[in-house]
Enzyme design. Structure first.
Site, PDB file in Angstrom:
ATOM      1  N   LYS A   1      48.994  20.382  33.150  1.00  0.00           N
ATOM      2  CA  LYS A   1      49.479  18.998  33.269  1.00  0.00           C
ATOM      3  C   LYS A   1      48.346  18.004  33.110  1.00  0.00           C
ATOM      4  CE  LYS A   1      52.735  20.715  36.724  1.00  0.00           C
ATOM      5  NZ  LYS A   1      52.912  20.746  38.188  1.00  0.00           N
TER       6      LYS A   1
ATOM      7  N   ARG B   1      35.139  31.183  34.843  1.00  0.00           N
ATOM      8  CA  ARG B   1      34.919  31.216  33.394  1.00  0.00           C
ATOM      9  C   ARG B   1      35.508  29.942  32.823  1.00  0.00           C
ATOM     10  NH1 ARG B   1      36.038  36.034  29.164  1.00  0.00           N
ATOM     11  NH2 ARG B   1      34.096  36.657  30.169  1.00  0.00           N
TER      12      ARG B   1
ATOM     13  N   HIS C   1      26.421  34.214  30.239  1.00  0.00           N
ATOM     14  CA  HIS C   1      27.371  35.178  30.804  1.00  0.00           C
ATOM     15  C   HIS C   1      26.497  36.176  31.577  1.00  0.00           C
ATOM     16  CE1 HIS C   1      30.708  37.739  31.452  1.00  0.00           C
ATOM     17  NE2 HIS C   1      31.142  37.929  30.221  1.00  0.00           N
TER      18      HIS C   1
ATOM     19  N   ARG D   1      38.060  42.315  30.580  1.00  0.00           N
ATOM     20  CA  ARG D   1      37.052  43.076  31.314  1.00  0.00           C
ATOM     21  C   ARG D   1      36.479  42.322  32.512  1.00  0.00           C
ATOM     22  NH1 ARG D   1      37.485  44.818  26.323  1.00  0.00           N
ATOM     23  NH2 ARG D   1      37.900  42.605  26.087  1.00  0.00           N
ATOM     24  N   THR D   2      36.022  41.095  32.278  1.00  0.00           N
ATOM     25  CA  THR D   2      35.292  40.377  33.325  1.00  0.00           C
ATOM     26  C   THR D   2      36.194  40.083  34.519  1.00  0.00           C
ATOM     27  OG1 THR D   2      34.044  39.368  31.533  1.00  0.00           O
ATOM     28  CG2 THR D   2      33.768  38.410  33.723  1.00  0.00           C
TER      29      THR D   2
END
Ligand code: CP
Length: 304
Positions: free
Chosen positions: A82, A104, A132, A54-55
């Site tokens: 890596k 995020r 959030h 969603r975000t």
């Protein structure tokens, strides 16, 4: 401010401005106006170090509707695998002169750390167990749309409170805006100090739901749990799951919310999730308008 790191930094006036701006943004993407030139020439990079449906999608759509040049780093095929550090990764992205980064990350405080080191504006799309903020803003927008106000609303939040940045941001926002918040969860999932943030902790879901205007269910975040989850998921549903029978304790006009992704049959019964009181997909739709508002206010107008 320059960044959106958390609800804790926002005043009630700023929250109201974002929600009012989102009202205007809802028109964009409809039949008449497909996109607006507000962020033309700006470059926005989406950096999602944790999974998202969603975000990430709604930020990408919001950016396109504001005419920004936008790209999302595919972390799993990037040099992060890596062993490149977050700061090195972001320094390299910044060498290509983006204007904004939507981030995020699994570590609480990752966005604050980046804000101290970066030229770009940082938008927090979820940092660890911390905040959030755009989720809380779209939740508030959805509540205001259905209830006409936030002040005086009775909001019940039930589920995995311990691991929830959605809870934290919602609690901060709702308390600032004058709503009352009751929470319920099995005792091991109740964070210490939740009452200091202004929530009333209930022992049972029934107590939390009694007379609620809004019922917000939170996902059991199995991926953040180290040990075996107790009670079992079946017991959890029996004790704390939202069923139609329990929903009858809330106000008859109460709305049911969930930030997603849902565990059907764990924190919420499928018939409630798909029922007439659920506004779960409206939350997702409103997420685009709210994220457009945030991006526009941070980077569209003046440099403030
Ligand atoms: N609500 C939410 O943040 O969903 P995603 O993890 O799919 O972005």
């Amino acid at each position: 401010g320059r960044h959106l790191l958390g609800i804790s930094d926002l005043s009630t006036e700023e929250i109201t401005l974002i929600l009012d701006t989102a009202d205007a943004m809802r028109e964009v993407g409809q039949r008449e106006i497909k996109k607006v030139p507000a962020l033309r020439g700006r470059t926005i990079v989406n950096l999602f170090f944790e999974p998202s449906t969603r975000t990430r999608t709604s930020f990408e759509i919001a950016e396109k509707r504001l005419s920004a040049d936008t790209l999302s780093l595919a972390v799993s095929t990037s040099s992060v695998v890596k062993g490149e550090t977050l700061l090195d990764t972001v320094s390299n992205i910044e060498a290509m002169a983006p204007d904004m980064l939507v981030v995020r990350h699994g570590s609480s405080g990752a966005c604050h750390q980046l804000a101290r080191h970066c030229r770009s504006r940082i938008v927090n799309a979820g940092d660890g167990l911390h905040e959030h903020p755009t989720q809380a803003l779209l939740d508030a927008y959805t509540m205001r749309q259905h209830k006409g106000r936030l002040d005086g609303l009775q909001v019940a939040i039930v589920g995995d409170l311990l691991h929830s940045r959605v809870l934290r941001s919602n609690l901060l926002l709702l308390r600032k805006m004058g709503a009352t918040v009751r929470v319920a969860a099995p005792r091991p999932l109740v964070p210490i100090g939740i009452e200091a943030l202004g929530a009333t902790a209930c022992r049972t879901i029934e107590e939390a739901l009694d007379g609620a205007d809004v019922v917000m269910m939170l996902r059991i975040q199995l991926e953040r749990m180290q040990n075996n989850f107790f009670p079992s998921l079946r017991e959890y549903f029996l004790l704390f799951g939202l069923t139609a029978e329990r929903m009858a304790l809330a106000r008859p006009d109460a709305i049911v919310m969930h930030p997603g992704p849902m565990n059907r049959g764990v924190e919420i019964a499928s018939d409630v999730a798909d029922g007439p009181q659920a506004v779960i997909l409206e939350q997702v739709a409103n997420g685009v308008a709210v994220r457009m508002a945030v991006l526009y206010l941070l980077g569209g107008g003046s440099e403030e």
